[in-house]
Design a protein around this motif. Structure first.
Motif, short mmCIF file in Angstrom:
data_model
loop_
_atom_site.label_atom_id
_atom_site.label_comp_id
_atom_site.label_asym_id
_atom_site.label_seq_id
_atom_site.Cartn_x
_atom_site.Cartn_y
_atom_site.Cartn_z
N GLU A 21 40.34 37.88 39.78
CA GLU A 21 41.23 36.88 40.37
C GLU A 21 41.62 37.21 41.81
O GLU A 21 42.12 36.34 42.52
N ARG A 57 43.17 39.05 35.69
CA ARG A 57 42.23 38.19 34.98
C ARG A 57 40.84 38.30 35.61
O ARG A 57 40.70 38.58 36.80
N LEU A 97 46.44 32.69 30.26
CA LEU A 97 46.05 33.50 29.11
C LEU A 97 46.94 33.17 27.92
O LEU A 97 48.13 32.87 28.08
N THR A 109 43.36 29.22 34.71
CA THR A 109 43.45 29.60 33.30
C THR A 109 44.74 30.36 33.01
O THR A 109 45.09 31.31 33.71
N LEU A 145 39.11 30.21 36.94
CA LEU A 145 39.78 31.47 36.66
C LEU A 145 41.25 31.40 37.06
O LEU A 145 42.14 31.79 36.30
N GLN A 168 41.02 40.37 25.78
CA GLN A 168 40.82 41.25 26.92
C GLN A 168 39.34 41.59 27.11
O GLN A 168 38.55 41.60 26.16
N THR A 211 36.45 36.76 35.05
CA THR A 211 35.51 35.88 34.35
C THR A 211 34.10 36.40 34.54
O THR A 211 33.78 37.01 35.58
N LYS A 245 37.22 39.76 24.68
CA LYS A 245 36.52 38.72 25.43
C LYS A 245 35.20 39.19 26.05
O LYS A 245 34.33 38.36 26.32
N ILE A 293 36.54 34.25 30.00
CA ILE A 293 37.68 34.59 30.85
C ILE A 293 38.65 35.42 30.03
O ILE A 293 38.90 35.12 28.86
N GLY A 294 39.20 36.46 30.63
CA GLY A 294 40.17 37.29 29.93
C GLY A 294 40.86 38.25 30.88
O GLY A 294 40.58 38.27 32.08
N GLU A 295 41.75 39.05 30.33
CA GLU A 295 42.43 40.08 31.11
C GLU A 295 41.53 41.31 31.15
O GLU A 295 41.11 41.81 30.10
#
Length: 367
Positions: free
Chosen positions: A8, A127, A149, A147, A144, A49, A129, A76, A25-27
């Motif tokens: 991000e 974040r 979470l 989004t 991204l 994640q 992707t 993720k 997409i995730g942390e």
């Protein structure tokens, strides 16, 4: 297939896709563990994640039947420097690539994971992707940034129905916030009769089962998103011994008036040094958490700090001054990692026996 990891803050890492080739997409978080990748990937505390493995080569021993911490992992993505296409282990029944394909989890290899880890240490978790290299970069970046979470992560991983793991000993109720199978194994070693309940089971339904003890498990997400659980803990902690681990520890602290805050960089990995305050003993522990109990907020509660992390002095264990309840931030069941802290399950059993009048000494009074 050529793929990219986009963060991000605009940082781009190019690599090769393996496992599932879907976009995700995730942390983005990192773990420092050198071993135990199967247990890490299947740990439900990684829900939502993208796991960066700091150790450069992952997948060398394949996937085996004994090291699942959950049947359906919900992380993720898996991000590695390189993965082993041909594992070397007689227990293995598939390689990492096949496993991730089966579980519909994207992987990306060829990433400078040390550089990525240092970036996350400096800026904090963020974040990310994973998309194909030919995808529209601006569109992927806009998606991204837009989004949000998920917040109800425990609801995604907790069991929806009660189930029993039979035994002939103490009657233990396990409240599932995203449990690891190794927790159940430790209870089974002690011949406990175990009943696993959904995370939102009310206190009355729990107490109607006449438990000897209650275990609050690990799990993902922010404990502040679970106010109904705090109400349940307040209702049970004076009536029956309670043992919390991971998220269960944070929830027990919150239920007793502590503040729980998000960390810039979480503790994820093996061999984290933890000191037991009463004995000055040092334990090497397995950890996986992105939130912690604020030390200063404990002073105005009925809790005592029992363990601290030696690297940063953060709270790693608490117990109630008046009720038979205690908890730890780390994973005493290990899996993977050192087994220094498995004695806490024995301490839980002793506390139960004391509360039932079968022992004359509270375990915490022995140190």
């Amino acid at each position: 297939m050529d793929r990219i990891l986009l963060l991000e803050d605009g940082t781009v890492f190019k690599g090769k896709g393996f496992g599932s080739l879907i976009d995700t997409i995730g942390e983005v978080v990192f773990t420092t563990g050198m071993t135990g990748y199967q247990e890490i990937i299947t740990d439900q505390s990684y829900n939502g994640q993208m796991i960066v493995f700091n150790y450069p080569s992952i997948g060398n021993t394949g996937i085996n039947r004994n090291d699942y911490e959950s049947i359906e992992p919900t992380c993720k993505a898996v991000i590695v420097k390189e993965f082993a296409r041909v594992p070397s282990n007689w227990h293995s029944h598939m390689n990492l690539d096949e496993f991730l394909k089966n579980k519909k989890i994207p992987g990306i290899a060829g990433i400078d994971t040390r550089k990525l880890m240092h970036l996350l240490q400096r800026k904090g978790v963020m974040r990310g992707t994973i998309v194909d290299v030919q995808d529209d970069f601006n569109h992927a970046f806009d998606q991204l940034k837009a989004t949000v979470l998920p917040i109800q992560q425990v609801a995604q991983v907790s069991t929806s129905r009660p189930y029993v793991s039979p035994g002939n000993g103490r009657n233990i109720i396990v409240i599932d916030f995203g449990l690891k199978h190794s927790l159940l194994k430790e209870l089974n070693k002690r011949d406990c009769q175990v009943t696993v309940l959904p995370y939102d089971t009310p206190a009355k339904a729990i107490l109607n089962l006449e438990p000897d003890g209650i275990l609050l498990t690990n799990g993902p997400g922010n404990p502040n998103d679970l106010p109904q659980v705090l109400t349940m803990i307040k209702a049970i902690q004076s009536k029956v011994p309670v043992f919390g681990t991971g998220l269960g520890h944070q929830l027990m602290a919150s239920a007793n008036g502590c503040s729980v805050v998000k960390m810039k960089v979480g503790h994820r990995g093996l061999n984290h040094p933890v000191k037991e305050m009463a004995s000055d003993r040092l334990y090497l522990t397995t950890q996986n958490h992105g939130f912690l109990v604020d030390y200063e907020s404990i002073d105005q509660t009925n809790l005592l700090v029992t363990h601290v992390e030696l690297n940063d002095g953060s709270v790693e264990g608490i117990r109630h001054r008046h009720y038979p309840s205690f908890s730890v931030q780390f994973n005493p069941d290990a899996a993977p990692g050192p087994h220094d802290a498995t004695h806490l399950f024995d301490q839980f059993m002793e506390l139960i026996d004391f509360w039932k009048g079968e022992k004359s000494v509270w375990p915490n009074e022995q140190t």
